[in-house]
Enzyme design. Sequence first.
Site, short mmCIF file in Angstrom:
data_model
loop_
_atom_site.label_atom_id
_atom_site.label_comp_id
_atom_site.label_asym_id
_atom_site.label_seq_id
_atom_site.Cartn_x
_atom_site.Cartn_y
_atom_site.Cartn_z
N HIS A 53 0.82 -1.21 0.00
CA HIS A 53 0.00 0.00 0.00
C HIS A 53 0.86 1.27 0.00
O HIS A 53 0.50 2.26 -0.62
CB HIS A 53 -0.93 -0.01 1.23
CG HIS A 53 -2.03 0.98 1.15
ND1 HIS A 53 -3.12 0.82 0.32
CD2 HIS A 53 -2.24 2.15 1.80
CE1 HIS A 53 -3.94 1.85 0.47
NE2 HIS A 53 -3.42 2.68 1.36
N HIS A 100 -10.17 2.62 -1.21
CA HIS A 100 -10.40 2.29 0.21
C HIS A 100 -11.23 1.01 0.25
O HIS A 100 -12.27 0.93 0.89
CB HIS A 100 -11.07 3.44 0.96
CG HIS A 100 -10.34 3.81 2.21
ND1 HIS A 100 -10.97 4.11 3.38
CD2 HIS A 100 -9.01 3.90 2.48
CE1 HIS A 100 -10.09 4.38 4.33
NE2 HIS A 100 -8.89 4.27 3.79
#
Length: 750
Positions: A53, A100
Amino acid sequence: MDNQDHHCEPEITPDLIKNHGLSEWEYDRIIELIGRKPNFTELGCFSVMWSEHCSYKNSIALLKTLPREGDMLLVEAGEENAGLVDIGDGFAVAFKIESHNHPSAIEPYQGAATGVGGILRDIFTMGARPVAALNSLRFGNLENSRVKYLFRNVVKGIGDYGNCFGVPTVGGEVYFDKCYTENPLVNAMAVGVVGHNRIAKAVAKGLGNPVMIVGSATGRDGIHGATFASEDLSAESESKRPSVQVGDPFTEKLLLEATLEVIKANYLIGVQDMGAAGIICSTSEMSFRGGVGMDINLDLVPAREENMTAYEILLSESQERMLMVVKGGYEDRVKEIFKKWDLHAVVIGSVIDDGYLHFWKDNDLKVSIPAKSLVLGGDAPVYHRETKKPKYLQELSKLELQQIPEPVDYNDILLSLLAAPNIASKRWVYEQYDSMVQTNTIIGPGSDAAVIRVKKTGKAIAVSTDCNGRYVYLNPKVGAQIAVAEAARNVVCTGAKPVAVTNCLNFGNPYDPEIYFQFSETIAGMRDACTILGTPVTGGNVSFYNESPTDRVYPTPVIGMLGIIEDLNLITPSHFVKEGDQIIILGESKGHIEGSEYLAYIHGKIEGQAPPIDLKKEKILQAFLLEAIEKGLIESAHDISEGGLAIALAECCISQKKTIGAKVNINTDIRQDCLLFGEDQSRIIVSVKESNINKLKGLHTVYSSINLLEIGVVGGRALKINDVIDVDVEQLFSSYYTSIESIMKTPDKK
């Protein structure tokens, strides 16, 4: 973390290293970089910063092959919090899209809300005031009660945050397919406008300059959110609810105003959002960009929970916080501004010149590591993963058309497709969003692209998000080309010239060679399309590990496209405007139904190849339409996409409050269902005043490689196509606009 003894740190064991998502090689590399074994807090720092990430370790090598330079780009891709495009008149547009997904699968409301909050902070830390938000969403089948729950709460989270913050949510897309059942995709995009003299940088410089944390207090929410987003979802994910942050849009609105005021006052050296990986991310990235280090006292960080450890403070992903490096001597003025907005602004340390991050807690040096060792572009690992062509591509590659029965009732097929969730109006979604706040929205949700006025310029920007994951599944390279081309085509239909893209690349586990093949081919397709169409990549996001024990998502490279309209008079609607206007198709219809919504929804088949696309012809098509719009020859323009020609014509008839019919005749030897519902690329429906037809044909001589076919006329109260479709526009309207609303109002099956 809650069970950890706050006075002593755990011993570093192989299990602890593995639980932090680090390989044995990576742990050895850490020892090599810092010259000793890391302690527990340092291990946590490397864990989040070397997660996919934050580090893009499995993707950056390929991402660097994308075109990332252009005359209008003011910063390089990945250099700052968001992309920045010069639009002239002393103004620039900042824009970016991020995912998300994992948080939204666990806590859909907060996951989606904080996704919006995070992307907005990326925009205003550039000094830009957010002027628009968009989103790209994927869910499973709406007949599934869990999917309905996710859908309802994701939409509510997006709407509540954006509405409370005061940014118009102007566009996006929603798709449904069972492969997204356990792994919804929630991609949030934001757009802002900034004067060239107000652009802020995400950098630390100047020996002794104060480092400040501003905004909300720090809690334990979101710890290891970055590593949580870098693993597959499983039954254990449900136990990781603390990884989902909690947002407060009212605080974020105050943070926006305070930040822009500090930037305007010229008190800043640099500023960065505290998103994924919190303090450790912002301190390390800002230090690395400036070639400096920081000395930070974590005891000074405003905390909203007692007895927080250095580990917890550094890794917390509490929302509405930012890190600022302030010009020496101006810290009290910054504090005054934030006090006025009722927010924390605390000096927690200073810039030093040794390139190291030193974090102190309780008079103890808890962390001492080089900033460079943590970050993308520094010493974070970079991998080139194995690729293997998936078996399914061979198995699904051929469709036997003769096995697909032709419809008996084309009216019924048209109405069914209009009601199909992937095609039906997403009004149920966007009516929960305030799309008109700030009063700059000229074209809002429900059109090909949104159009927002840029104050003080006489210009507008057009923005869209696009990706047909099914196409990318059937042919990753071609599907990615189509995603870029359609995003560009959509902004062109409004009268805008496409200038740049941001992307959010959603895939499964990169350690699976078949998944990495999809990713590699997708990057190649994007590279081709962005190069030919002249739309460089300004940055974005990669989201891997979007799979569960039962399924993996389609490869879904969402493209956010930015276009510029130089004259507000050129803005073009997507719907038919006036009776008597002539209807024309630009582009060629060949009847390609492989991978189509018709084939999937009506016949239950996902087979064949993605529709072929000629990118050079696509570029010519877009240039032709733009010049025709500039010459005042076009009344409306609408991209032909999912559902094909018949669906696009229906949308032209009903995509406004006042419906209008059309009569169309097309002479062709293509099978009727393939003609009407095939999804050939590079096609646009335009309507033209009869008095302008010859002028358009005259212009067409310059663009003669593009097919131009007159097919009918606007008018009446029905859509009539050849002798097979004849449906009243009110029926079309009802099927299209009430489908999703009806599903969401239907009680779940027991």
